[in-house]
Design an enzyme around this catalytic site. Structure first.
Site, short mmCIF file in Angstrom:
data_model
loop_
_atom_site.label_atom_id
_atom_site.label_comp_id
_atom_site.label_asym_id
_atom_site.label_seq_id
_atom_site.Cartn_x
_atom_site.Cartn_y
_atom_site.Cartn_z
N GLU A 1 0.82 -1.21 0.00
CA GLU A 1 0.00 0.00 0.00
C GLU A 1 0.86 1.27 0.00
OE1 GLU A 1 -3.59 1.86 2.83
OE2 GLU A 1 -2.51 0.05 3.45
N LYS B 1 -9.05 2.99 -2.70
CA LYS B 1 -9.48 2.44 -1.42
C LYS B 1 -10.83 3.04 -1.01
CE LYS B 1 -7.44 1.64 3.19
NZ LYS B 1 -6.22 1.93 3.98
N CYS C 1 -6.10 -3.05 2.16
CA CYS C 1 -6.04 -3.10 3.63
C CYS C 1 -7.42 -3.08 4.28
CB CYS C 1 -5.16 -1.95 4.14
SG CYS C 1 -4.52 -2.22 5.82
N SER D 1 -0.20 -2.57 6.97
CA SER D 1 -0.84 -2.91 8.24
C SER D 1 0.18 -3.03 9.37
CB SER D 1 -1.61 -4.23 8.08
OG SER D 1 -2.27 -4.57 9.26
#
Length: 213
Positions: A45, A113, A150, A176
């Site tokens: 990410e 996202k 995520c 994460s």
């Protein structure tokens, strides 16, 4: 007939703000993928700018330079594996946390996202706009692939929409943070598998940035 994909999961340690250095890390992963015969290389990410970038994302030059680097990298996928790389992305006036699919020398598509965390160490609602509309499903070597980022797979919305759109699997770039209980939490909570049965490939970064490991 069974379908096979060779995916290189590049779990690396990008440095926040070091766009050039992160681009070189991505190039190294792409070269390794080509050497190993991978069809697809996946990075974590917001890889190109580093994670968590916090207020750096609010600087237009940081986002512009990140997008330029991703476009440069896209050109280098000609004759190489496809790549999914995390990047901040401007779409008009909206700034997204995106996963960009690079293929054959160009950008094939992008996923923004949807679920923006806003608790604990996360502050994404302040710095990003949530993606809108049905999430895309990418056809790749006969496999329908959904991309989520995520937080998206902690909630049922995105996995359910991708399942309903016919995704055979999900690829999930993450930034994460580690904690002692995180593996148990993931296995008992992730909506991607528990609520839809769609298998997922979880791709995280490694190392540390500020207070996060």
């Amino acid at each position: 007939m069974s379908k096979k994909l060779r995916i290189l999961v590049a779990q690396l340690n990008p440095v926040v703000g070091d766009i050039r250095g992160n681009l070189e890390l991505a190039r190294g992963a792409l070269a390794e993928g080509k050497t190993k015969g991978a069809d697809l290389v996946v990075l974590s990410e917001l890889f190109i700018l580093g994670y968590p970038a916090e207020d750096l994302v609010l600087k237009p030059a940081a986002v512009e330079d990140s997008m330029k680097a991703v476009n440069t990298l896209a050109a280098e996928t000609a004759g190489a594996p496809d790549m999914i790389i995390g990047a901040p992305w401007m779409d008009g006036a909206k700034r997204h946390n995106s996963a960009v699919w690079l293929s054959g020398g160009a950008i094939k598509g992008r996923y923004d996202k949807r679920e923006l965390p806003n608790y604990g160490v996360f502050d994404e609602k302040r710095i990003f706009d949530a993606g809108e509309g049905p999430p895309p499903v990418f056809e790749f070597h006969g496999v329908k692939i959904g991309v989520a980022i995520c937080e998206d797979i902690w909630y049922p919305r995105v996995p359910s929409e991708l399942h309903d759109a016919g995704a055979d699997m999900l690829i999930v770039p993450n930034g994460s943070p580690w904690r002692r209980t995180v593996q148990v939490e993931r296995h008992t909570t992730f909506s991607a598998w528990r609520k839809t049965g769609v298998p997922y490939l979880f791709v995280n970064q490694v190392g540390g940035q500020d207070e996060l490991v």
